[in-house]
Design a protein around this motif. Sequence first.
Motif, PDB file in Angstrom:
ATOM      1  N   CYS A  83       0.902  -1.210   0.060  1.00 37.49           N
ATOM      2  CA  CYS A  83      -0.058   0.059  -0.150  1.00 37.49           C
ATOM      3  C   CYS A  83       0.967   1.259   0.057  1.00 37.49           C
ATOM      4  CB  CYS A  83      -0.977  -0.080   1.050  1.00 37.49           C
ATOM      5  SG  CYS A  83      -0.265   0.199   2.647  1.00 37.49           S
ATOM      6  N   ARG A  84       0.189   2.207  -0.562  1.00 32.55           N
ATOM      7  CA  ARG A  84       0.989   3.682  -0.441  1.00 32.55           C
ATOM      8  C   ARG A  84       0.386   4.361   0.566  1.00 32.55           C
ATOM      9  NH1 ARG A  84      -0.654   6.190  -5.147  1.00 32.55           N
ATOM     10  NH2 ARG A  84      -2.012   7.488  -3.922  1.00 32.55           N
ATOM     11  N   ILE A  85       1.242   4.911   1.346  1.00 29.70           N
ATOM     12  CA  ILE A  85       1.066   5.569   2.545  1.00 29.70           C
ATOM     13  C   ILE A  85       1.311   7.135   2.367  1.00 29.70           C
ATOM     14  CG2 ILE A  85       0.985   6.216   5.120  1.00 29.70           C
ATOM     15  CD1 ILE A  85       2.000   3.138   5.219  1.00 29.70           C
ATOM     16  N   ASP A  86       0.397   7.966   2.603  1.00 26.30           N
ATOM     17  CA  ASP A  86       0.466   9.458   2.522  1.00 26.30           C
ATOM     18  C   ASP A  86      -0.102  10.133   3.763  1.00 26.30           C
ATOM     19  OD1 ASP A  86       1.451   9.868  -0.407  1.00 26.30           O
ATOM     20  OD2 ASP A  86      -0.579   8.908  -0.666  1.00 26.30           O
ATOM     21  N   GLU A  87       0.618  11.107   4.017  1.00 24.47           N
ATOM     22  CA  GLU A  87       0.014  12.006   5.366  1.00 24.47           C
ATOM     23  C   GLU A  87       0.053  13.446   4.883  1.00 24.47           C
ATOM     24  OE1 GLU A  87       3.299  11.532   8.472  1.00 24.47           O
ATOM     25  OE2 GLU A  87       3.584   9.700   7.785  1.00 24.47           O
ATOM     26  N   GLY A  88      -1.230  14.106   5.765  1.00 26.85           N
ATOM     27  CA  GLY A  88      -1.448  15.423   5.459  1.00 26.85           C
ATOM     28  C   GLY A  88      -2.121  15.953   6.706  1.00 26.85           C
ATOM     29  N   TRP A  89      -2.520  17.296   6.540  1.00 24.57           N
ATOM     30  CA  TRP A  89      -3.309  18.041   7.669  1.00 24.57           C
ATOM     31  C   TRP A  89      -4.401  18.418   7.220  1.00 24.57           C
ATOM     32  CZ3 TRP A  89      -3.186  18.074  12.733  1.00 24.57           C
ATOM     33  CH2 TRP A  89      -3.856  19.240  13.222  1.00 24.57           C
ATOM     34  N   VAL A  90      -5.799  18.356   7.728  1.00 27.19           N
ATOM     35  CA  VAL A  90      -6.753  18.817   7.405  1.00 27.19           C
ATOM     36  C   VAL A  90      -7.384  20.148   8.120  1.00 27.19           C
ATOM     37  CG1 VAL A  90      -9.411  18.206   7.052  1.00 27.19           C
ATOM     38  CG2 VAL A  90      -7.632  16.436   7.016  1.00 27.19           C
ATOM     39  N   ASP A  91      -7.120  21.175   7.694  1.00 29.09           N
ATOM     40  CA  ASP A  91      -7.166  22.379   8.369  1.00 29.09           C
ATOM     41  C   ASP A  91      -8.626  22.609   8.899  1.00 29.09           C
ATOM     42  OD1 ASP A  91      -4.525  23.371   8.080  1.00 29.09           O
ATOM     43  OD2 ASP A  91      -5.081  24.393   6.241  1.00 29.09           O
ATOM     44  N   SER A  92      -9.701  22.136   8.117  1.00 27.51           N
ATOM     45  CA  SER A  92     -11.077  22.650   8.578  1.00 27.51           C
ATOM     46  C   SER A  92     -11.510  21.554   9.416  1.00 27.51           C
ATOM     47  CB  SER A  92     -11.906  22.291   7.219  1.00 27.51           C
ATOM     48  OG  SER A  92     -11.765  20.827   6.899  1.00 27.51           O
ATOM     49  N   GLU A  93     -10.669  20.345   9.733  1.00 24.73           N
ATOM     50  CA  GLU A  93     -11.202  19.544  11.131  1.00 24.73           C
ATOM     51  C   GLU A  93     -10.158  19.729  11.953  1.00 24.73           C
ATOM     52  OE1 GLU A  93     -13.955  18.204  11.136  1.00 24.73           O
ATOM     53  OE2 GLU A  93     -14.443  19.120   9.128  1.00 24.73           O
ATOM     54  N   HIS A  94      -8.960  20.363  11.609  1.00 25.14           N
ATOM     55  CA  HIS A  94      -7.775  20.457  12.748  1.00 25.14           C
ATOM     56  C   HIS A  94      -7.180  18.931  13.289  1.00 25.14           C
ATOM     57  CE1 HIS A  94      -8.795  24.965  12.957  1.00 25.14           C
ATOM     58  NE2 HIS A  94      -9.904  24.181  13.428  1.00 25.14           N
ATOM     59  N   CYS A  95      -7.087  18.045  12.034  1.00 23.49           N
ATOM     60  CA  CYS A  95      -6.512  16.809  12.520  1.00 23.49           C
ATOM     61  C   CYS A  95      -5.462  16.112  11.473  1.00 23.49           C
ATOM     62  CB  CYS A  95      -7.719  15.767  12.664  1.00 23.49           C
ATOM     63  SG  CYS A  95      -8.764  15.402  11.434  1.00 23.49           S
ATOM     64  N   ARG A  96      -4.882  15.438  11.779  1.00 23.67           N
ATOM     65  CA  ARG A  96      -4.018  14.688  10.742  1.00 23.67           C
ATOM     66  C   ARG A  96      -4.616  13.674  10.062  1.00 23.67           C
ATOM     67  NH1 ARG A  96       0.073  10.535  12.048  1.00 23.67           N
ATOM     68  NH2 ARG A  96       1.867  10.855  10.853  1.00 23.67           N
TER      69      ARG A  96
END
Length: 97
Positions: free
Chosen positions: A71-84
């Motif tokens: 599997c490919r794993i990507d990470e980010g931040w969701v500003d509108s939900e204040h979560c990773r």
Amino acid sequence: MAWPIADGSGGGGAPSPPFFVYLRDEDGAFSADNSDYALIPTFRVELYESEPDLDLESRLADAIRAAYGPCRIDEGWVDSEHCRLVSYTFSFTPRNE
């Protein structure tokens, strides 16, 4: 691809992190000689966290790999939900036992 709007009574809205959702991402085709030999669906599991939980992330990745392969794993931040957001993308191909 959205949670119902929270109505103030405790109904609707996304659950508190951590939680995950899964969805069909796209379909790929294995083609040759002007023919499609196989349609290979791709799925994505999205893990939402308020803070990193490396053990949870590792267990989820291991479970996906054991069932479906790489599997490919990507990470980010969701500003509108204040979560990773950690997303795991993989192809669904039957595994021969």
